[in-house]
Write a protein that holds these residues in place. Structure first.
Motif, PDB file in Angstrom:
ATOM      1  N   HIS A 141       0.911  -1.114  -0.007  1.00 23.19           N
ATOM      2  CA  HIS A 141      -0.049  -0.040   0.101  1.00 23.19           C
ATOM      3  C   HIS A 141       0.751   1.289   0.038  1.00 23.19           C
ATOM      4  N   TYR A 142       0.686   2.330  -0.928  1.00 25.57           N
ATOM      5  CA  TYR A 142       1.242   3.395  -0.727  1.00 25.57           C
ATOM      6  C   TYR A 142       0.212   4.667  -1.456  1.00 25.57           C
ATOM      7  N   ASP A 143       0.769   5.732  -0.944  1.00 27.83           N
ATOM      8  CA  ASP A 143       0.130   7.104  -1.508  1.00 27.83           C
ATOM      9  C   ASP A 143       1.018   7.786  -2.466  1.00 27.83           C
ATOM     10  N   GLU A 144       0.452   8.686  -2.779  1.00 33.37           N
ATOM     11  CA  GLU A 144       1.382   9.603  -3.771  1.00 33.37           C
ATOM     12  C   GLU A 144       2.587  10.033  -3.191  1.00 33.37           C
ATOM     13  N   GLN A 145       2.435  10.738  -1.911  1.00 35.50           N
ATOM     14  CA  GLN A 145       3.562  11.108  -1.091  1.00 35.50           C
ATOM     15  C   GLN A 145       4.725  10.199  -0.912  1.00 35.50           C
ATOM     16  N   LYS A 146       4.127   8.804  -0.795  1.00 32.60           N
ATOM     17  CA  LYS A 146       5.173   7.719  -0.445  1.00 32.60           C
ATOM     18  C   LYS A 146       5.981   7.394  -1.800  1.00 32.60           C
ATOM     19  N   LEU A 147       5.025   7.448  -2.827  1.00 34.75           N
ATOM     20  CA  LEU A 147       5.622   7.168  -4.259  1.00 34.75           C
ATOM     21  C   LEU A 147       6.701   8.193  -4.696  1.00 34.75           C
ATOM     22  N   HIS A 148       6.316   9.563  -4.337  1.00 35.24           N
ATOM     23  CA  HIS A 148       7.460  10.529  -4.694  1.00 35.24           C
ATOM     24  C   HIS A 148       8.609  10.306  -3.821  1.00 35.24           C
ATOM     25  N   GLU A 149       8.567   9.942  -2.459  1.00 37.27           N
ATOM     26  CA  GLU A 149       9.736   9.719  -1.672  1.00 37.27           C
ATOM     27  C   GLU A 149      10.361   8.823  -2.410  1.00 37.27           C
ATOM     28  N   TYR A 150       9.876   7.686  -2.557  1.00 36.06           N
ATOM     29  CA  TYR A 150      10.587   6.558  -2.976  1.00 36.06           C
ATOM     30  C   TYR A 150      11.329   6.873  -4.381  1.00 36.06           C
ATOM     31  N   THR A 151      10.684   7.563  -5.410  1.00 34.36           N
ATOM     32  CA  THR A 151      11.261   8.090  -6.580  1.00 34.36           C
ATOM     33  C   THR A 151      12.571   8.826  -6.416  1.00 34.36           C
ATOM     34  N   GLN A 152      12.486   9.574  -5.501  1.00 32.55           N
ATOM     35  CA  GLN A 152      13.442  10.726  -5.068  1.00 32.55           C
ATOM     36  C   GLN A 152      14.662   9.865  -4.632  1.00 32.55           C
ATOM     37  N   THR A 153      14.336   9.063  -3.657  1.00 33.50           N
ATOM     38  CA  THR A 153      15.255   7.996  -2.853  1.00 33.50           C
ATOM     39  C   THR A 153      16.190   7.299  -3.681  1.00 33.50           C
ATOM     40  N   ILE A 154      15.315   6.667  -4.856  1.00 33.27           N
ATOM     41  CA  ILE A 154      15.873   5.740  -5.950  1.00 33.27           C
ATOM     42  C   ILE A 154      17.038   6.626  -6.439  1.00 33.27           C
ATOM     43  N   LEU A 155      16.453   7.877  -6.911  1.00 33.93           N
ATOM     44  CA  LEU A 155      17.261   8.834  -7.818  1.00 33.93           C
ATOM     45  C   LEU A 155      18.666   9.407  -7.223  1.00 33.93           C
ATOM     46  N   ARG A 156      18.549   9.499  -5.571  1.00 36.09           N
ATOM     47  CA  ARG A 156      19.625   9.987  -4.769  1.00 36.09           C
ATOM     48  C   ARG A 156      20.501   8.717  -4.652  1.00 36.09           C
ATOM     49  N   MET A 157      20.048   7.577  -4.615  1.00 35.83           N
ATOM     50  CA  MET A 157      20.957   6.279  -4.446  1.00 35.83           C
ATOM     51  C   MET A 157      21.692   6.103  -5.792  1.00 35.83           C
ATOM     52  N   PHE A 158      21.016   5.982  -6.951  1.00 34.98           N
ATOM     53  CA  PHE A 158      21.510   5.467  -7.939  1.00 34.98           C
ATOM     54  C   PHE A 158      21.957   6.453  -9.294  1.00 34.98           C
ATOM     55  N   ASP A 159      21.431   7.656  -9.151  1.00 32.74           N
ATOM     56  CA  ASP A 159      21.801   8.668 -10.167  1.00 32.74           C
ATOM     57  C   ASP A 159      23.130   9.226  -9.824  1.00 32.74           C
ATOM     58  N   LEU A 160      24.057   8.664 -10.392  1.00 37.74           N
ATOM     59  CA  LEU A 160      25.518   8.946  -9.959  1.00 37.74           C
ATOM     60  C   LEU A 160      25.981  10.204 -10.559  1.00 37.74           C
ATOM     61  N   ASN A 161      25.527  10.502 -11.613  1.00 34.94           N
ATOM     62  CA  ASN A 161      25.978  11.852 -12.036  1.00 34.94           C
ATOM     63  C   ASN A 161      24.804  13.020 -11.950  1.00 34.94           C
ATOM     64  N   GLY A 162      23.892  12.677 -11.144  1.00 33.93           N
ATOM     65  CA  GLY A 162      23.028  14.090 -10.645  1.00 33.93           C
ATOM     66  C   GLY A 162      22.067  14.496 -11.851  1.00 33.93           C
ATOM     67  N   ASP A 163      21.896  13.860 -13.030  1.00 33.68           N
ATOM     68  CA  ASP A 163      21.062  14.478 -14.082  1.00 33.68           C
ATOM     69  C   ASP A 163      19.753  14.208 -13.993  1.00 33.68           C
ATOM     70  N   GLY A 164      19.161  13.509 -12.918  1.00 36.95           N
ATOM     71  CA  GLY A 164      17.834  13.451 -12.881  1.00 36.95           C
ATOM     72  C   GLY A 164      17.053  12.088 -13.432  1.00 36.95           C
ATOM     73  N   LYS A 165      18.088  11.424 -14.005  1.00 43.24           N
ATOM     74  CA  LYS A 165      17.613  10.283 -15.028  1.00 43.24           C
ATOM     75  C   LYS A 165      18.737   9.159 -14.679  1.00 43.24           C
ATOM     76  N   LEU A 166      18.194   7.714 -14.936  1.00 39.51           N
ATOM     77  CA  LEU A 166      19.030   6.869 -14.787  1.00 39.51           C
ATOM     78  C   LEU A 166      19.271   6.135 -15.913  1.00 39.51           C
ATOM     79  N   GLY A 167      20.710   5.859 -16.150  1.00 40.94           N
ATOM     80  CA  GLY A 167      21.119   5.112 -17.298  1.00 40.94           C
ATOM     81  C   GLY A 167      21.128   3.787 -16.664  1.00 40.94           C
ATOM     82  N   LEU A 168      21.012   2.700 -17.700  1.00 37.25           N
ATOM     83  CA  LEU A 168      21.065   1.276 -17.639  1.00 37.25           C
ATOM     84  C   LEU A 168      22.059   0.839 -16.504  1.00 37.25           C
ATOM     85  N   SER A 169      23.238   0.886 -16.637  1.00 36.96           N
ATOM     86  CA  SER A 169      24.204   0.747 -15.510  1.00 36.96           C
ATOM     87  C   SER A 169      24.022   1.001 -14.304  1.00 36.96           C
ATOM     88  N   GLU A 170      23.386   2.354 -14.230  1.00 37.74           N
ATOM     89  CA  GLU A 170      22.826   2.951 -12.776  1.00 37.74           C
ATOM     90  C   GLU A 170      21.753   2.113 -12.113  1.00 37.74           C
TER      91      GLU A 170
END
Length: 271
Positions: A146-175
């Motif tokens: 179960h999740y709400d829109e706020q939680k989904l936004h948090e997860y999206t931003q957390t994944i980006l913080r974890m794996f967006d190595l060059n900080g461009d706001g998107k994830l390449g395949l290797s990331e």
């Protein structure tokens, strides 16, 4: 020597959120290499034990060393003597452990590549924030979370913080592939054989005999075999078949187009 480093976060892991977990991880992964190892690992385990016991611990105590050994046996799944993020995430409470959730949804590199193809909707070679949000939404629904829109936004931003190595706001395949456990991350196997744009164009043109812009499964197998031999790297038949299957997950009806293979084998996207 006095310790002037920032005080570690208190490890109430039974209550930690995904975002807090990332803060804990970044604190202990001092050199940012994606692992907690050596002194980092000892510091992490000391703080973990202190948090659990509510009192300080002595790292030189044999009992401490034994507990640390047991901890490594439980969480160091690939037995390399260090802890990666996906291994440590097993400590997280179920509701927050979207890394574990991800591995249940995408249990192999072939499934991962198929998911990548589904969510890289514009075939850009990246999953952008809006595409990632859709990916995580489907992931959570399939896992009956179960999740709400706020939680989904948090997860999206957390994944980006974890794996967006060059900080461009998107994830390449290797990331994005860093979400996979190390043993399933077949992209790591290509780190030593990445091609330049010129090398990639040359080898793809060689195997695309009729110039129609794609190669088939047999041609891919020959290409991969040659690639490893050229780079003087050994590969067994089982691994070759596994890599081929994973890459073919990106294909369109058995046709692997230049752009899809480029994502896997090239050092930088060809523009």
């Amino acid at each position: 020597m006095a310790n002037t480093a920032q005080q570690p976060p208190h490890l109430h892991l039974a209550e930690v959120t995904a975002s807090q977990f990332l803060d804990i991880w970044k604190h202990f992964d001092v050199d940012g290499n994606g692992y907690i190892e050596g002194k980092e690992l000892e510091n992490f385990f000391r703080e973990l034990e202190t948090s659990r016991r509510g009192a300080g611990v002595d790292p030189s105590n044999p009992q401490f060393r034994e507990k640390m050994r047991e901890f490594m046996q439980k969480f160091d799944k690939n037995r390399d003597g260090r802890i990666e993020m996906s291994e440590l995430a097993q400590i997280l409470p179920t509701e927050e452990n979207f890394l574990l959730c991800f591995r249940q949804f995408v249990s192999s590199s072939a499934e991962f590549m198929a998911a990548w193809r589904r969510y890289d909707t514009d075939r850009s070679g990246y999953i952008e924030a809006n595409e990632l949000k859709g990916f995580l939404s489907d992931l959570l629904e399939k896992a009956n979370r179960h999740y709400d829109e706020q939680k989904l936004h948090e997860y999206t931003q957390t994944i980006l913080r974890m794996f967006d190595l060059n900080g461009d706001g998107k994830l390449g395949l290797s990331e994005m592939a860093r979400l996979l456990p190390v043993q399933e991350n077949f992209l790591l196997k290509f780190q030593g054989v990445k091609l330049t744009s010129e090398q990639f164009n040359s080898i793809f043109t060689y195997y695309d005999k009729d110039g129609n812009g794609y190669i088939d499964e047999q041609e891919l197998e020959a290409l991969l075999r040659d690639l490893y031999q050229t780079n003087k790297k050994e590969i067994d038949a089982k691994s070759l078949m596994s890599y081929k299957e994973s890459i073919m997950s990106l294909s369109d009806g058995g046709k692997l187009y230049r752009g899809e293979l480029e994502i896997v084998l090239c050092k930088e996207p060809i523009v």
